[in-house]
Design an enzyme around this catalytic site. Structure first.
Site, mmCIF file in Angstrom:
data_model
loop_
_atom_site.group_PDB
_atom_site.id
_atom_site.type_symbol
_atom_site.label_atom_id
_atom_site.label_comp_id
_atom_site.label_asym_id
_atom_site.label_seq_id
_atom_site.Cartn_x
_atom_site.Cartn_y
_atom_site.Cartn_z
ATOM 1 N N GLY A 95 22.234 15.714 -41.324
ATOM 2 C CA GLY A 95 22.870 15.477 -40.031
ATOM 3 C C GLY A 95 23.650 14.177 -40.002
ATOM 4 O O GLY A 95 24.136 13.687 -41.023
ATOM 5 N N SER A 96 23.748 13.592 -38.829
ATOM 6 C CA SER A 96 24.616 12.429 -38.628
ATOM 7 C C SER A 96 24.194 11.188 -39.404
ATOM 8 O O SER A 96 24.988 10.252 -39.528
ATOM 9 C CB SER A 96 24.709 12.094 -37.134
ATOM 10 N N THR A 97 22.961 11.162 -39.933
ATOM 11 C CA THR A 97 22.581 10.012 -40.763
ATOM 12 C C THR A 97 23.517 9.911 -41.981
ATOM 13 O O THR A 97 23.742 8.826 -42.505
ATOM 14 C CB THR A 97 21.120 10.115 -41.240
#
Length: 250
Positions: free
Chosen positions: A53-55
């Protein structure tokens, strides 16, 4: 709250690669070793592979900054959805405007991140993630590990989605190792479960980004804790920084 089937967490010293603490749940009872073979009892940090995801946007930002083509003062248009053939990339909490690189990091728009990755190109993106250890199996003293799930055919659309953490699945342990390199001055250090000095770690470390890029990443990560998506991590008394991410539950 979200009825999660499993969870994991780890703390790693970014300067030595030492795993200070680690937990993967559910766990098995050593008195019943056969339970270790149950799918839900795997080591989710080393054997489980997930879309991060956005990590993963932290790596995309570092890649763009390290290339020299993008700086902290650069901006990208996140006004409208990004179209690719019949596919359309939207933002969950879209700002609907042109955003600077620090704003892209703190507001976390998929559109701005994808445009940043496209400015580097497919081959540059693949080369960067390979250099960061995200496209191959990570080996530690622990015998268990897993191969990442990498697209068989990697084109522009893959680069767009992988830039914000979808379409490439890696183990949390290797994602943590790469993120550590983003903040420790740019040195990729293989994690270890044994005691190790800084000198011993540096003897086998690889410089993967410039120290100036690492300094910029520490800045945007801290900014994200102060006024971005990671404000809940801004614990008084600690100089925390980071990048949040949202997973999709099937």
């Amino acid at each position: 709250k979200f009825k999660a089937k499993a969870a994991g967490g780890l703390i790693m010293d970014v300067n030595t690669g030492e795993i200070v603490a680690q937990v993967s749940l559910p766990d098995y009872d050593p008195n019943s070793p056969v339970d270790a073979h149950k799918p839900e009892n795997i080591n989710h940090l080393a054997v489980g592979v997930y879309e991060m995801g956005s990590t993963f946007k932290a790596m995309t930002t570092a890649m763009a900054l390290d290339s020299g083509k993008v700086s902290l003062t650069s901006s990208f248009d996140a006004t409208n959805a990004l179209r690719y053939g019949r596919f359309k990339i939207n933002d969950y909490h879209g700002q609907k405007r042109v955003l600077s690189v620090p704003e892209i990091f703190t507001h976390s728009p998929n559109i701005g991140t994808a445009r940043m990755a496209l400015s580097i190109g497919v081959e540059g993106h693949k080369a960067f993630l390979r250099k960061m250890g995200q496209l191959e199996r990570m080996r530690t003293e622990m015998p268990e590990s897993a191969m990442p799930i990498v697209p068989q055919h990697w084109g522009e659309l893959n680069t767009m989605t992988i830039s914000f953490g979808h379409g490439l699945a890696v183990s949390p342990l290797q994602a943590v190792a790469a993120t550590a390199a983003l903040v420790n001055g740019g040195n990729l250090i293989t994690p270890t479960y044994l005691k190790r000095t800084r000198e011993e770690a540096m003897a086998h470390a690889r410089q993967v980004i410039k120290p100036s890029t690492s300094e910029a990443m520490r800045y945007v990560m801290r900014l994200n804790a102060e006024r971005g998506s990671a404000r809940k991590a801004d614990v008084p008394g600690y100089y925390a920084g980071g990048k949040t991410g949202t997973s999709e539950k099937g």
